[in-house]
Design a protein around this motif. Structure first.
Motif, PDB file in Angstrom:
ATOM      1  N   PRO A  47       0.476  -1.367   0.172  1.00  0.00           N
ATOM      2  CA  PRO A  47       0.285  -0.178   0.107  1.00  0.00           C
ATOM      3  C   PRO A  47       0.685   1.410   0.072  1.00  0.00           C
ATOM      4  CG  PRO A  47      -0.314  -0.956   2.060  1.00  0.00           C
ATOM      5  CD  PRO A  47       0.138  -2.006   1.546  1.00  0.00           C
ATOM      6  N   ILE A  48       0.235   2.192  -0.364  1.00  0.00           N
ATOM      7  CA  ILE A  48       0.578   3.138  -0.741  1.00  0.00           C
ATOM      8  C   ILE A  48       0.321   4.828   0.485  1.00  0.00           C
ATOM      9  CG2 ILE A  48       1.253   5.659  -2.224  1.00  0.00           C
ATOM     10  CD1 ILE A  48       1.441   3.323  -4.146  1.00  0.00           C
ATOM     11  N   ARG A  49       0.737   5.151   1.225  1.00  0.00           N
ATOM     12  CA  ARG A  49       0.328   5.969   2.229  1.00  0.00           C
ATOM     13  C   ARG A  49       0.174   7.987   1.766  1.00  0.00           C
ATOM     14  NH1 ARG A  49      -3.038   4.519   6.302  1.00  0.00           N
ATOM     15  NH2 ARG A  49      -2.120   1.995   6.431  1.00  0.00           N
ATOM     16  N   LEU A  50      -0.342   8.268   1.101  1.00  0.00           N
ATOM     17  CA  LEU A  50       0.762  10.155   0.756  1.00  0.00           C
ATOM     18  C   LEU A  50       0.813  11.363   2.182  1.00  0.00           C
ATOM     19  CD1 LEU A  50      -0.904  10.331  -2.501  1.00  0.00           C
ATOM     20  CD2 LEU A  50       1.242   9.347  -1.431  1.00  0.00           C
TER      21      LEU A  50
ATOM     22  N   ALA B  35      -5.030   3.120  -7.499  1.00  0.00           N
ATOM     23  CA  ALA B  35      -5.250   2.398  -6.605  1.00  0.00           C
ATOM     24  C   ALA B  35      -4.639   1.287  -5.503  1.00  0.00           C
ATOM     25  CB  ALA B  35      -5.623   0.960  -8.017  1.00  0.00           C
ATOM     26  N   ARG B  36      -3.353   1.477  -5.211  1.00  0.00           N
ATOM     27  CA  ARG B  36      -2.592   1.448  -4.059  1.00  0.00           C
ATOM     28  C   ARG B  36      -2.501   2.473  -3.173  1.00  0.00           C
ATOM     29  NH1 ARG B  36       3.597  -0.146  -6.165  1.00  0.00           N
ATOM     30  NH2 ARG B  36       3.697  -0.404  -3.808  1.00  0.00           N
ATOM     31  N   ILE B  37      -3.158   4.116  -3.525  1.00  0.00           N
ATOM     32  CA  ILE B  37      -3.321   4.542  -1.811  1.00  0.00           C
ATOM     33  C   ILE B  37      -4.198   4.298  -1.378  1.00  0.00           C
ATOM     34  CG2 ILE B  37      -4.073   7.178  -1.648  1.00  0.00           C
ATOM     35  CD1 ILE B  37      -2.658   7.903  -4.748  1.00  0.00           C
TER      36      ILE B  37
ATOM     37  N   GLU C 261     -13.096   7.706  -5.417  1.00  0.00           N
ATOM     38  CA  GLU C 261     -13.919   6.829  -3.977  1.00  0.00           C
ATOM     39  C   GLU C 261     -12.654   6.000  -3.740  1.00  0.00           C
ATOM     40  OE1 GLU C 261     -17.482   3.338  -4.297  1.00  0.00           O
ATOM     41  OE2 GLU C 261     -16.540   4.797  -6.017  1.00  0.00           O
ATOM     42  N   GLY C 262     -12.703   5.693  -1.970  1.00  0.00           N
ATOM     43  CA  GLY C 262     -11.943   4.973  -1.519  1.00  0.00           C
ATOM     44  C   GLY C 262     -10.893   4.806  -0.993  1.00  0.00           C
ATOM     45  N   ILE C 263     -10.734   6.529  -0.452  1.00  0.00           N
ATOM     46  CA  ILE C 263      -9.461   6.962   0.624  1.00  0.00           C
ATOM     47  C   ILE C 263     -10.399   7.102   1.013  1.00  0.00           C
ATOM     48  CG2 ILE C 263      -7.411   7.940  -0.285  1.00  0.00           C
ATOM     49  CD1 ILE C 263      -6.829   7.385  -3.233  1.00  0.00           C
ATOM     50  N   PRO C 264      -9.187   7.289   2.065  1.00  0.00           N
ATOM     51  CA  PRO C 264      -9.904   8.611   3.572  1.00  0.00           C
ATOM     52  C   PRO C 264      -8.488   9.456   3.846  1.00  0.00           C
ATOM     53  CG  PRO C 264      -9.875   5.859   4.027  1.00  0.00           C
ATOM     54  CD  PRO C 264      -8.776   5.344   2.686  1.00  0.00           C
TER      55      PRO C 264
END
Length: 274
Positions: free
Chosen positions: A131-134, A160-162, A205-208
């Motif tokens: 996963p990737i976190r920014l 898609a990995r974020i 969609e789908g990224i907190p």
């Protein structure tokens, strides 16, 4: 409304001039330690120009995934090398951390920086799975929020990995900057300001998304922090707004170096980040 004063953090922080040299010194010492341990890959190119370079810091053992931290400076100041030490908290929890540089205004426009940051994330993502976190601070908060917009300027496989975005004292609506002296360097017009404002765009969609602000800073930054969380909640995004007491626009990012801080917990999606 005095828009120049509204965005003037330095003029409202006691001892503001002492922060940049201290950051640079701590960052250099951190890079030296990681390089000596074989855990720093420095100045990885992701484009053709001098500032299109990123640093990648590796944890001990196999990385759980990738954190990308994008620095601030009103899109016109600082470099990736001023912030290396802020990788410390995420590294201690087993995450690799990439820190991209980018060309500064007025040599480039804000939309160009957006494309450069996307290219840097894509190159860093090729080096590591998972996963990737920014995360980003101030102008960097704007840039990481742009990566979480619908149809982001990223390859779909990377987007898609974020799994999360943390905007720290970010600027999410660029239109007020049209009335500031800063815009002499940014060269924003109304069309670009609207096209590059995450608060005016649809979230992917789908990224907190966590909007992390502080109580002791300019009211305009507090408004900008609350704005994205408010607007994107109405678009169906999972957002969280935090206003941390006892911090200002400069020292808010320093807890990223501390593995046990609430800010690192928020970055990594861990429980107890209140």
């Amino acid at each position: 409304m005095d828009w120049d004063d509204a965005y003037n953090n330095r003029g409202h922080i006691e001892g503001a001039e002492s922060y940049p040299p201290r950051w640079a010194s701590e960052a250099a010492a951190f890079r030296d330690r990681l390089a000596a341990a074989g855990r720093a890959q420095l100045d990885i190119p992701y484009g053709a120009t001098a500032r299109e370079r990123l640093d990648l810091f590796l944890p001990e053992g196999v990385a759980l995934g990738l954190v990308v931290f994008v620095h601030g400076g009103y899109w016109r100041a600082f470099s990736k090398s001023d912030w290396s030490h802020l990788a410390g908290g995420a590294l201690a929890h087993g995450w690799a951390v990439a820190m991209p540089g980018y060309t500064l205004c007025p040599q480039i426009k804000v939309s160009g920086i957006t494309r450069q940051v996307a290219a840097a994330i894509a190159v860093a993502a090729r080096s590591l799975g998972g996963p990737i976190r920014l995360a980003g601070h101030s102008a960097g908060g704007h840039l990481v929020a742009r990566m979480a917009c619908e149809a982001p300027p990223l390859p779909e496989a990377v987007a898609a990995r974020i799994v999360s975005v943390l905007s720290i004292s970010g600027v999410h609506d660029l239109r007020p900057l049209l009335w500031t002296a800063i815009n002499g360097d940014l060269r924003l017009d109304r069309a670009e300001a609207m096209a590059e404002s995450p608060a005016l765009l649809t979230p992917r969609e789908g990224i907190p998304v966590t909007c992390w602000g502080v109580a002791d800073e300019r009211p305009e930054f507090r408004r900008q922090n609350a704005l994205l969380a408010n607007v994107w909640t109405g678009c169906g995004a999972a957002t969280r707004e935090v206003e941390e007491p006892g911090k200002h626009h400069f020292n808010v990012i320093e807890p990223l170096a501390d593995r046990d801080s609430a800010l690192v917990a928020a970055l990594l999606g861990r429980q107890g980040a209140d």
